[in-house]
Motif scaffolding. Structure first.
Motif, PDB file in Angstrom:
ATOM      1  N   LYS A  41      43.058  -7.480   2.946  1.00  0.00           N
ATOM      2  CA  LYS A  41      44.315  -6.728   3.013  1.00  0.00           C
ATOM      3  C   LYS A  41      44.867  -6.752   4.439  1.00  0.00           C
ATOM      4  O   LYS A  41      46.073  -6.661   4.647  1.00  0.00           O
ATOM      5  N   GLU A  42      43.950  -6.844   5.410  1.00  0.00           N
ATOM      6  CA  GLU A  42      44.351  -6.826   6.820  1.00  0.00           C
ATOM      7  C   GLU A  42      44.920  -8.159   7.280  1.00  0.00           C
ATOM      8  O   GLU A  42      45.572  -8.238   8.316  1.00  0.00           O
ATOM      9  N   THR A  45      49.627 -11.074   3.571  1.00  0.00           N
ATOM     10  CA  THR A  45      50.784 -10.429   2.944  1.00  0.00           C
ATOM     11  C   THR A  45      51.518 -11.469   2.114  1.00  0.00           C
ATOM     12  O   THR A  45      51.506 -12.660   2.432  1.00  0.00           O
ATOM     13  N   ASN A  47      55.312 -12.155   0.423  1.00  0.00           N
ATOM     14  CA  ASN A  47      56.714 -11.732   0.423  1.00  0.00           C
ATOM     15  C   ASN A  47      56.912 -10.458   1.244  1.00  0.00           C
ATOM     16  O   ASN A  47      57.692  -9.571   0.873  1.00  0.00           O
ATOM     17  N   GLY A  48      56.178 -10.383   2.361  1.00  0.00           N
ATOM     18  CA  GLY A  48      56.327  -9.282   3.295  1.00  0.00           C
ATOM     19  C   GLY A  48      55.680  -7.986   2.867  1.00  0.00           C
ATOM     20  O   GLY A  48      55.811  -6.966   3.561  1.00  0.00           O
ATOM     21  N   LYS A  49      54.945  -7.993   1.748  1.00  0.00           N
ATOM     22  CA  LYS A  49      54.319  -6.767   1.251  1.00  0.00           C
ATOM     23  C   LYS A  49      52.797  -6.855   1.333  1.00  0.00           C
ATOM     24  O   LYS A  49      52.216  -7.924   1.224  1.00  0.00           O
ATOM     25  N   GLU A  50      52.153  -5.695   1.508  1.00  0.00           N
ATOM     26  CA  GLU A  50      50.697  -5.627   1.590  1.00  0.00           C
ATOM     27  C   GLU A  50      50.094  -5.248   0.240  1.00  0.00           C
ATOM     28  O   GLU A  50      50.771  -4.715  -0.638  1.00  0.00           O
ATOM     29  N   ASP A  51      48.825  -5.530   0.096  1.00  0.00           N
ATOM     30  CA  ASP A  51      48.055  -5.166  -1.094  1.00  0.00           C
ATOM     31  C   ASP A  51      47.792  -3.660  -1.065  1.00  0.00           C
ATOM     32  O   ASP A  51      47.153  -3.151  -0.145  1.00  0.00           O
ATOM     33  N   GLU A  52      48.257  -2.946  -2.083  1.00  0.00           N
ATOM     34  CA  GLU A  52      48.098  -1.486  -2.113  1.00  0.00           C
ATOM     35  C   GLU A  52      47.092  -1.010  -3.152  1.00  0.00           C
ATOM     36  O   GLU A  52      46.879   0.190  -3.314  1.00  0.00           O
ATOM     37  N   LYS A 225      51.658 -15.156   3.889  1.00  0.00           N
ATOM     38  CA  LYS A 225      51.295 -15.186   5.305  1.00  0.00           C
ATOM     39  C   LYS A 225      49.828 -14.802   5.459  1.00  0.00           C
ATOM     40  O   LYS A 225      49.402 -13.752   4.983  1.00  0.00           O
ATOM     41  N   GLU A 243      42.639 -12.873  -3.309  1.00  0.00           N
ATOM     42  CA  GLU A 243      43.528 -11.885  -2.685  1.00  0.00           C
ATOM     43  C   GLU A 243      44.994 -12.285  -2.868  1.00  0.00           C
ATOM     44  O   GLU A 243      45.844 -11.437  -3.201  1.00  0.00           O
ATOM     45  N   GLN A 247      48.024 -10.333  -5.139  1.00  0.00           N
ATOM     46  CA  GLN A 247      49.303  -9.918  -4.575  1.00  0.00           C
ATOM     47  C   GLN A 247      50.477 -10.602  -5.279  1.00  0.00           C
ATOM     48  O   GLN A 247      51.536  -9.993  -5.467  1.00  0.00           O
TER      49      GLN A 247
END
Length: 347
Positions: A41-42, A45, A47-52, A225, A243, A247
């Motif tokens: 998760k660190e 990303t 499409n500019g979003k993180e794994d929540e 990314k 991962e 996402q």
């Protein structure tokens, strides 16, 4: 008496210097040990979003440090620590060349992981061929003082190619001793070199004397990314794929569990063998992961002949977990689909 005191003092100073040297002066060996377990998760990303989602997919690493006499002796009694020579670590490459190769291996594993995740998620993409990546240069190559490990060869005699295979076919169709103009990228700058082709020792065909592979890049409307920092090598391929796929799809694959693992990923989704898996199991267990994916690679007769007693990564991982007396479950996988199938049964 004064002479005896002086001798004793000199002996004491000498012994102190010897002890200091044993502690701080490096020797031509390295120590492999359990490295970091890193929550992806660190690093990733989409499409500019993180794994929540809860839980985590983590890559595992092997720590490598230069040995001293003291740390080499200490590693003999420490579990999951191993002494290796510089040649065994780098394959005879210089430190700079080794780092370049590790960097490329990491970039390649990311590309393959992104490709597999996009395929599995049924997302469109294109694989762009950038040229031939240089993994090694023969000492007798006439290009040895020009082309370096880490460069990308883009043209031969002004011609471009769609794969390293096509590039090699063209070079081999020429004559030994014939001059060839090679265009390549070095540190971001395009350069040219014209030298004579040599006879390759493997097939006696003409060549420029480099070890090469495809240098490719993924082009997709989904922007993935990966910020891997100084992490090198290809062994995070499987965990990158999982991962990125989570996402891309928004699916909760982990169901809140902490999951680690290792293994290369190939263009067709196969999970490949890696080195130092016992150390990675130790690292994952220390980070309280509940599941560890291990490559269930096939041991061929050729491998057994070269390395009597060799075991599959899965067998090595199981042995390490038993030694650690950990409850972490070791799960064998041959393909990324094996991992996804296992995760689907966790519901």
């Amino acid at each position: 008496m004064k002479n005896n005191k002086l001798v004793k003092r000199l002996v004491a100073i000498f012994l102190a210097l010897v002890v200091i040297a044993c502690v701080i002066v490096p020797i031509p060996y390295y120590i492999e040990e359990p490295g970091d377990t890193i929550n992806l998760k660190e690093l990733i990303t989409v499409n500019g979003k993180e794994d929540e989602h809860k839980g985590s997919f983590s890559l595992t690493s092997v720590g490598i440090r230069r040995a001293t006499v003291f740390t080499a002796l200490k590693s003999k009694v420490e579990p999951f620590h191993e002494i290796i020579s510089a040649d065994d670590l780098t394959g005879g490459a210089s430190d700079a060349e080794y780092m370049q190769i590790q960097k490329f291996n990491m970039e390649t594993s990311q590309n393959f992981a992104i490709e597999q995740a996009l395929k599995l998620a049924d997302k469109p993409y294109e694989m762009t061929y950038k040229g031939v990546y240089v993994l090694g240069v023969e000492k007798n190559s006439n290009f040895a003082d020009k082309i370096s490990v880490g460069d990308t060869v883009t043209k031969a005699d002004g011609k471009t190619f769609t794969s390293s295979e096509d590039f090699m076919k063209y070079v081999k169709s020429q004559k030994v001793g014939q001059e060839m103009k090679v265009t390549y990228v070095h540190d971001g700058k395009t350069k040219e070199a014209t030298e004579k082709l040599i006879k390759l020792p493997t097939d006696k065909k003409p060549g420029i004397g480099i070890t090469l592979t495809d240098h490719t890049e993924i082009d997709s409307q989904d922007k993935v990314k990966v910020d891997a920092g100084n992490i090198g090598g290809p062994s995070a391929g499987l965990m990158f794929t999982l991962e990125i796929y989570e996402q891309l799809t928004g699916k909760d694959l982990r169901h809140g569990e902490k999951i680690a693992g290792t293994g290369t990923i190939s263009p067709d989704g196969e999970v490949g063998r890696i080195g130092g898996i016992d150390k990675k199991v130790a690292s994952a267990a220390a980070s309280d992961n509940k599941i560890f994916f291990a490559p269930n690679d096939e041991i061929t007769k050729e491998m057994e002949k070269a390395q009597p007693g060799i075991k599959s990564n899965y067998e090595e991982a199981k042995a390490a977990a038993k030694k650690l007396d950990t409850d972490m479950k070791i799960v064998p996988v041959k393909t990324v689909q094996d991992a996804l199938d296992y995760l689907a049964k966790m519901k």
